[in-house]
Design an enzyme around this catalytic site. Sequence first.
Site, PDB file in Angstrom:
ATOM      1  N   GLY A 114       0.208   0.623  -1.794  1.00 27.79           N
ATOM      2  CA  GLY A 114      -0.586  -0.378  -1.773  1.00 27.79           C
ATOM      3  C   GLY A 114       0.418  -1.564  -2.234  1.00 27.79           C
ATOM      4  N   THR A 115      -0.003  -2.870  -1.710  1.00 27.22           N
ATOM      5  CA  THR A 115       0.910  -4.063  -1.931  1.00 27.22           C
ATOM      6  C   THR A 115       0.305  -4.926  -2.869  1.00 27.22           C
ATOM      7  OG1 THR A 115       0.135  -4.547   0.347  1.00 27.22           O
ATOM      8  CG2 THR A 115       2.313  -3.448   0.140  1.00 27.22           C
ATOM      9  N   THR A 116      -0.451  -5.794  -2.182  1.00 25.07           N
ATOM     10  CA  THR A 116      -0.792  -7.216  -3.054  1.00 25.07           C
ATOM     11  C   THR A 116      -2.236  -7.413  -3.377  1.00 25.07           C
ATOM     12  OG1 THR A 116       1.116  -8.313  -1.923  1.00 25.07           O
ATOM     13  CG2 THR A 116      -0.307  -9.763  -2.975  1.00 25.07           C
TER      14      THR A 116
END
Length: 281
Positions: free
Chosen positions: A53-55
């Site tokens: 997952g990123t941001t």
Amino acid sequence: MEANPRSIGRLPAAFLTPGSSSFMDFLADHSPELLPGKRTLPPLQGAIEAPHGTTIVATSFPGGVVLAGDRRATMGNMIAQRDIEKVFPADEYSAVGIAGTAGLAVEMVKLFQLELEHFEKVEGVQLSLEGKANRLSTMIRGNLGMAMQGLAVVPLFAGWDVDREKGRIFSYDVTGGRSEEHGFAATGSGSIFARGAMKKLYRDDLTEQQAITLVVQALYDAADDDSATGGPDVARRIYPIVTVITDEGFRRLTEAESSETARAILERRLEQPDGPRAALL
């Protein structure tokens, strides 16, 4: 010798009378292999390729706090999933957004939800927001062995503090180190760009709708410069997950509400591709 019919299907006494208000401690005593940080990984050859997952971004406003996340998960330079959900309710008055190894992060969130529910059932009261933040810190620290092997989980925790009557935001590092953030915060690969956007747009007198617009603007800027962060996908109708926590509790924006904010921002970006301008002085 025949089994006692009254004992068939019964749980051990320890399961019925837990000695601790912590579900994590209970699980560590009886089934430690179920904890993510206690699992033994096979010998590794090179880097682990797992969806990440990123941001995640958050901002506070006078009536509460907004926590939001983009929808992209990556695996190396590939898009692993376009519509992953990274923001979850922890309980009635708090939420957690996940960045890092997606599978472990989702599992940690589920355990965290059980931890808070278990405490409330055993003690008869909700854990304070400060206590919730500390419990999450302990869980992240328990995953340190995995993190050292590349399977890190770095969440963002936010909620309404019933005692202080305000929204609060907590960020973490891979060792479980906890910091309270004031005003706004971001984590994940696009966090440096999202934080820069929020730094220029944040005010301490934001309305709820302005706070929602701010986090979506920040996610748009993160996606503009970070390939691992996904922006609003109008063609597939995939928009950021946006949640609001106030004295009335946790609320997730409907798809219609999220799409309305995202589309309004996209329309303005056609005129100003780099987003709204902050005053020089």
